[in-house]
Design an enzyme around this catalytic site. Structure first.
Site, PDB file in Angstrom:
ATOM      1  N   HIS A 128      57.434 -55.907 -35.920  1.00 10.34           N
ATOM      2  CA  HIS A 128      58.082 -56.274 -37.169  1.00 10.34           C
ATOM      3  C   HIS A 128      57.009 -56.521 -38.211  1.00 10.34           C
ATOM      4  O   HIS A 128      56.017 -57.181 -37.916  1.00 10.34           O
ATOM      5  CB  HIS A 128      58.906 -57.556 -36.981  1.00 10.34           C
ATOM      6  CG  HIS A 128      59.509 -58.047 -38.254  1.00 10.34           C
ATOM      7  ND1 HIS A 128      60.611 -57.451 -38.826  1.00 10.34           N
ATOM      8  CD2 HIS A 128      59.136 -59.062 -39.082  1.00 10.34           C
ATOM      9  CE1 HIS A 128      60.901 -58.096 -39.948  1.00 10.34           C
ATOM     10  NE2 HIS A 128      60.025 -59.069 -40.126  1.00 10.34           N
ATOM     11  N   VAL A 173      77.426 -15.986 -52.866  1.00 10.21           N
ATOM     12  CA  VAL A 173      76.633 -15.255 -53.860  1.00 10.21           C
ATOM     13  C   VAL A 173      76.755 -13.764 -53.588  1.00 10.21           C
ATOM     14  O   VAL A 173      76.627 -13.313 -52.447  1.00 10.21           O
ATOM     15  CB  VAL A 173      75.158 -15.708 -53.812  1.00 10.21           C
ATOM     16  CG1 VAL A 173      74.285 -14.784 -54.660  1.00 10.21           C
ATOM     17  CG2 VAL A 173      75.035 -17.149 -54.290  1.00 10.21           C
ATOM     18  N   GLY A 226      49.943 -17.924 -39.061  1.00  9.37           N
ATOM     19  CA  GLY A 226      51.276 -17.364 -39.280  1.00  9.37           C
ATOM     20  C   GLY A 226      51.975 -17.887 -40.523  1.00  9.37           C
ATOM     21  O   GLY A 226      51.349 -18.455 -41.424  1.00  9.37           O
ATOM     22  N   GLY A 232      70.289 -24.779 -46.923  1.00  6.19           N
ATOM     23  CA  GLY A 232      69.666 -25.035 -45.626  1.00  6.19           C
ATOM     24  C   GLY A 232      68.344 -25.749 -45.837  1.00  6.19           C
ATOM     25  O   GLY A 232      68.086 -26.316 -46.910  1.00  6.19           O
TER      26      GLY A 232
HETATM   27  P1  NAI Z   1      69.243 -21.900 -43.036  1.00  3.49           P
HETATM   28  O1  NAI Z   1      69.875 -21.085 -41.993  1.00  3.49           O
HETATM   29  O2  NAI Z   1      68.729 -23.266 -42.730  1.00  3.49           O
HETATM   30  O3  NAI Z   1      70.241 -22.044 -44.286  1.00  3.49           O
HETATM   31  C1  NAI Z   1      70.763 -20.924 -44.965  1.00  3.49           C
HETATM   32  C2  NAI Z   1      71.981 -21.348 -45.786  1.00  3.49           C
HETATM   33  O4  NAI Z   1      72.345 -20.270 -46.651  1.00  3.49           O
HETATM   34  C3  NAI Z   1      73.191 -21.659 -44.924  1.00  3.49           C
HETATM   35  O5  NAI Z   1      73.673 -22.931 -45.281  1.00  3.49           O
HETATM   36  C4  NAI Z   1      74.170 -20.535 -45.273  1.00  3.49           C
HETATM   37  O6  NAI Z   1      75.511 -20.937 -45.187  1.00  3.49           O
HETATM   38  C5  NAI Z   1      73.773 -20.186 -46.706  1.00  3.49           C
HETATM   39  N1  NAI Z   1      74.151 -18.839 -47.151  1.00  3.49           N
HETATM   40  C6  NAI Z   1      74.016 -17.672 -46.465  1.00  3.49           C
HETATM   41  N2  NAI Z   1      74.474 -16.634 -47.217  1.00  3.49           N
HETATM   42  C7  NAI Z   1      74.880 -17.130 -48.409  1.00  3.49           C
HETATM   43  C8  NAI Z   1      75.449 -16.548 -49.605  1.00  3.49           C
HETATM   44  N3  NAI Z   1      75.665 -15.220 -49.753  1.00  3.49           N
HETATM   45  N4  NAI Z   1      75.778 -17.363 -50.639  1.00  3.49           N
HETATM   46  C9  NAI Z   1      75.557 -18.707 -50.521  1.00  3.49           C
HETATM   47  N5  NAI Z   1      75.021 -19.306 -49.424  1.00  3.49           N
HETATM   48  C10 NAI Z   1      74.690 -18.520 -48.376  1.00  3.49           C
HETATM   49  O7  NAI Z   1      68.066 -20.964 -43.608  1.00  3.49           O
HETATM   50  P2  NAI Z   1      66.755 -21.273 -44.434  1.00  3.49           P
HETATM   51  O8  NAI Z   1      66.866 -22.546 -45.193  1.00  3.49           O
HETATM   52  O9  NAI Z   1      66.486 -20.010 -45.180  1.00  3.49           O
HETATM   53  O10 NAI Z   1      65.664 -21.474 -43.309  1.00  3.49           O
HETATM   54  C11 NAI Z   1      65.347 -20.401 -42.435  1.00  3.49           C
HETATM   55  C12 NAI Z   1      64.784 -20.918 -41.138  1.00  3.49           C
HETATM   56  O11 NAI Z   1      63.538 -21.545 -41.315  1.00  3.49           O
HETATM   57  C13 NAI Z   1      65.707 -21.901 -40.462  1.00  3.49           C
HETATM   58  O12 NAI Z   1      65.875 -21.524 -39.127  1.00  3.49           O
HETATM   59  C14 NAI Z   1      64.984 -23.199 -40.570  1.00  3.49           C
HETATM   60  O13 NAI Z   1      65.233 -24.032 -39.442  1.00  3.49           O
HETATM   61  C15 NAI Z   1      63.525 -22.789 -40.660  1.00  3.49           C
HETATM   62  N6  NAI Z   1      62.783 -23.767 -41.437  1.00  3.49           N
HETATM   63  C16 NAI Z   1      62.572 -25.010 -40.912  1.00  3.49           C
HETATM   64  C17 NAI Z   1      61.954 -25.981 -41.645  1.00  3.49           C
HETATM   65  C18 NAI Z   1      61.794 -27.338 -41.062  1.00  3.49           C
HETATM   66  O14 NAI Z   1      61.922 -27.482 -39.855  1.00  3.49           O
HETATM   67  N7  NAI Z   1      61.544 -28.369 -41.860  1.00  3.49           N
HETATM   68  C19 NAI Z   1      61.459 -25.737 -43.000  1.00  3.49           C
HETATM   69  C20 NAI Z   1      61.771 -24.419 -43.462  1.00  3.49           C
HETATM   70  C21 NAI Z   1      62.390 -23.491 -42.689  1.00  3.49           C
END
Ligand code: NAI
Length: 462
Positions: A441, A233, A40, A178
């Site tokens: 430790h 944006v 996936g 994010g």
């Molecule tokens: P996210 O939901 O974590 O963050 C998106 C961000 O974009 C938010 O802070 C939001 O306020 C901002 N945003 C939305 N529209 C906007 C605009 N027009 N202008 C400016 N800012 C805007 O989404 P992200 O980073 O795309 O991740 C998607 C999913 O994938 C999430 O659910 C995340 O948990 C998951 N993911 C998890 C990872 C991990 O566990 N390490 C790694 C990558 C993804």
């Protein structure tokens, strides 16, 4: 036509784990997957490749920043981008082939192709129709579109394009602070790009603990990431391979622009269930477009189930894996379940960020009496010896019972340390239980114990 007890649609972390578990429990199982490889989004264009690039770019950072301090000298490493991408692809290949091997080992049939459900009990893949007593939809999610922004996966990219750029851009604008934006923004910053992160909210990483958000932003800014917060944006225009991002500052409504060689759109993901035929089947969706399920992952249509990013809850690979496990057990007549109160989340930057359970903000809003025990990694000898003293461990415990309610970490190996707390929470541990457990430790994990001590009478090294 083949006949199965269960067909999983989607070979990502939800579907492949569910399929293997169901086969282990004695069911006759198939998994439909249209990609050329299993695993996936997570294995092919998500978690795993991004970790390879995070690792490689972190090594470069260590060589540039810390090797000299440890008496290591010599020619500074240069970035060979095609080779770095080949290393990333090699890592993907090893992992996806591993799942193929596990399918064979557990006798899970891989139905190669994109599946649809012509009627309950039937799955169509290519021209073949397969029968299944149960069907589990595990089709995941896709990057959500941002109005006014057209993705070409070269100049304006989602996380998929960001993992395979033709070259390291000189400048990058990341839309959304994010998880994806900060992980990939960190990679390209370390590889030399000027990175500007534009975020709608007034803080980064929505939903995270407030103190973690502030410390994390400060540390990323120190690494050279530029933040524009409180900015919406509105559009991106591309001309001659360069992008112009238009945004409005929310506090005064002024319009601004930012130019870059590459724009990463990381503004969230949406459930993906196109082409399955759900509408004709009458499968109910939630208002947010997720497939609606009950506590046994059953949809309103008998024999059709759904798990992972396509249903409600955090879009995390390990949440999908746990649901795959649970639904397989349910279909085998066992009592599968997921404890949604103890699902860790991790951001794999440097330092790492990890969280589980309630934030202080949530506890305050609830009016719950709690104690917070917090210690800095600066007081941890092991962390200091590897230039990783930035950050802290914070444990939140119920004021009356001392039961652990949540933990928030930023610092070395935070994504691994968090699991000590997760296990504790599963056992209903008090902070004192962790405080009274001998920790080797010198290890980073001593900071967890110290934070637990700080929930009570106090830490030693604070
Ligand atoms: P996210 O939901 O974590 O963050 C998106 C961000 O974009 C938010 O802070 C939001 O306020 C901002 N945003 C939305 N529209 C906007 C605009 N027009 N202008 C400016 N800012 C805007 O989404 P992200 O980073 O795309 O991740 C998607 C999913 O994938 C999430 O659910 C995340 O948990 C998951 N993911 C998890 C990872 C991990 O566990 N390490 C790694 C990558 C993804």
């Amino acid at each position: 036509m083949a006949s199965y007890d269960v067909i999983f649609i989607g070979g990502g972390p939800g579907g492949y784990v569910g399929a293997i578990r169901a086969a282990q429990l004695g069911l006759r199982v198939a998994c439909a997957e249209g990609r050329e490889t299993l695993g996936g989004t997570c294995l092919n264009v998500g978690c795993i490749p991004s970790k390879a690039l995070l690792h490689a770019s972190h090594m470069l950072h260590e060589a540039q920043e810390n090797f000299g301090k440890m008496g290591l000298s010599g020619a500074a490493p240069k970035v060979d981008w095609p080779k770095m991408l080949a290393y990333k692809d090699e890592v993907i290949g090893q992992n996806t082939k591993g799942i193929e091997f596990l399918f064979k080992k557990n006798r899970v049939d891989w139905l190669k192709g994109w599946a649809s459900i012509p009627e309950a009990g039937k799955v169509k893949v290519g021209d073949a129709i397969h029968e299944a007593k149960s069907i589990v939809i595990a089709t995941g999610s896709e990057a959500s579109a941002l109005p006014g922004v057209e993705i070409d996966e070269t100049t304006v990219v989602t996380s998929t394009g960001a993992l395979a750029l033709p070259k390291v851009p000189k400048s990058m604008v990341v839309i959304g602070a994010g998880v994806i934006g900060l992980e990939m923004g960190s990679v390209y910053r370390r590889l030399g790009a000027e990175v500007t992160v534009i975020e709608y909210l007034d803080h980064i990483t929505p939903g995270m603990d407030g103190e973690v958000q502030k410390t994390f932003q400060r540390l990323l800014a120190r690494q050279g990431l530029r933040f524009v917060l409180g900015a919406a944006v509105e559009g991106v225009e591309v001309a001659k391979g360069r992008a112009k991002v238009r945004y409005t500052l929310r506090k005064d409504g002024t319009g601004q622009t930012a130019e870059a060689d590459c724009v990463l759109v990381a503004t969230g993901r949406r459930p993906f269930h196109d082409g399955l035929g759900l509408e004709a089947l009458g499968v109910q969706l939630t208002q947010r477009g997720q497939i609606a399920v009950d506590r046994n992952y059953a949809t309103n249509v008998k024999g059709i189930y759904a798990i992972g990013d396509v249903i409600e809850g955090p879009m995390l690979a390990h949440k999908a894996m746990d649901e795959g496990h649970a639904v397989a057990e349910i279909l085998a007549g066992q009592a599968g379940q997921v404890n949604y109160g103890v699902i860790p989340s991790v951001i794999y930057t440097h330092p790492e960020v990890a969280a589980v359970g309630a934030t202080e903000e949530a506890l305050k809003a609830e009016g719950r009496a709690y104690r917070a025990g917090k210690v800095s990694f600066m007081a941890n000898g092991r962390a200091k010896s590897v230039f990783a003293g930035d950050g802290f461990v914070k444990i939140l415990a119920d004021a009356a019972t001392d039961r652990i309610l949540g933990a928030h970490l930023i610092g070395p190996a935070a994504g691994d340390l968090i699991h000590e707390i997760c296990v504790g929470m599963e056992f209903g541990a008090a902070a004192e239980d962790i405080a009274r457990t001998c920790h080797a430790h010198p290890t980073f994990s001593e900071a967890v114990r110290e934070a637990a001590l700080a929930c009570g009478d106090g830490a030693i090294h604070a």
